[in-house]
Design a protein around this motif. Sequence first.
Motif, PDB file in Angstrom:
ATOM      1  N   PHE A 116       2.821  10.036  -0.739  1.00 57.20           N
ATOM      2  CA  PHE A 116       4.149   9.632  -0.292  1.00 57.20           C
ATOM      3  C   PHE A 116       4.146   8.243   0.322  1.00 57.20           C
ATOM      4  N   ASP A 118       5.693   5.719   3.169  1.00 55.03           N
ATOM      5  CA  ASP A 118       6.162   5.902   4.539  1.00 55.03           C
ATOM      6  C   ASP A 118       7.641   5.529   4.584  1.00 55.03           C
ATOM      7  N   ARG A 119       8.505   6.541   4.668  1.00 56.95           N
ATOM      8  CA  ARG A 119       9.945   6.294   4.612  1.00 56.95           C
ATOM      9  C   ARG A 119      10.450   5.524   5.826  1.00 56.95           C
ATOM     10  N   THR A 122       9.615  -0.421   6.431  1.00 57.92           N
ATOM     11  CA  THR A 122      10.370  -1.332   5.549  1.00 57.92           C
ATOM     12  C   THR A 122       9.466  -2.412   4.965  1.00 57.92           C
ATOM     13  N   LYS A 199       8.438   8.440  -5.488  1.00 59.35           N
ATOM     14  CA  LYS A 199       8.122   8.897  -4.136  1.00 59.35           C
ATOM     15  C   LYS A 199       7.056   8.066  -3.455  1.00 59.35           C
ATOM     16  N   GLY A 200       6.270   7.342  -4.226  1.00 63.46           N
ATOM     17  CA  GLY A 200       5.173   6.577  -3.651  1.00 63.46           C
ATOM     18  C   GLY A 200       4.237   6.052  -4.715  1.00 63.46           C
TER      19      GLY A 200
END
Length: 275
Positions: A116, A118-119, A122, A199-200
């Motif tokens: 994933f 890292d949501r 930025t 997703k990543g």
Amino acid sequence: FDSSLRSRLRRMSREAASVPLALTDWAATETLLLADGRRVEQFALQRSARRAIDGSHGAGTSLNLVGVSDERIEKTVNVELFARYPGFLFMRVTYRNLAARPIELSEWRNADIEFFADRASTEAPPFWSYCGSTHQDRRDWVQPVRAGFEQENFMGMNASDYGGGIPIVDVWRRDCGLAVGHVEKRPCLVSLPVIASAKGVKLGITGQLKRVLAPGEQLATPQCFVAVHNGDYFATLDTYRRIMAERGVCAPAPPDAAYEPIWCAWGYERDCTPQ
């Protein structure tokens, strides 16, 4: 691991009260592709066993899982964790044909995971990668992973005079990284693809084969590893170096001749004509 031998990775914090951080989703991470195009992914767990081990890598724990698919293929996953190498998971996967008929295989996959992004971050790019493969265009081993990034990382010959490499791919973001590779003492003709995803980033290790598995016959895949780490790829390469040294694969002391001048085609290229 769950009851279908799917798996996921979570990063445990040093703080006992903190919630483990999910790095991947539940997925069929070790699979077989049959010659007819079907992928065997679901294996109903039959039995599991955990025991303490002690060997060349020190003290650790072994987990053995056995499952069977609807195609009557038995999968055994043996996982080893050693106190000396925290976050470094050794994995051996084998398959056995329990059916009364031969089964034709075309590919196996191990550690087929999607890491994933890292949501909360930025930063761009969201990941950096280390790929230990060699390429005819002599591209960098360390590259950013942006949208559209895709690299097969085949460990065989990739040009007439260029091939092989270090059988490791490592992808990291600001807070942690994931690495996949194998720890066999001999070269293996495998690929370690790294692919940017929605997703990543996807990574893993795959082997192509044309093999018929007779009834009762077994297929053993190379001993692979999955590593969770802090920082960039240096931690993985240093750990890999120490592990392989304990297995007898280490660099000898360089002789004096290693420091003497030597002619190299990299400097003169291929069209040099001696005068």
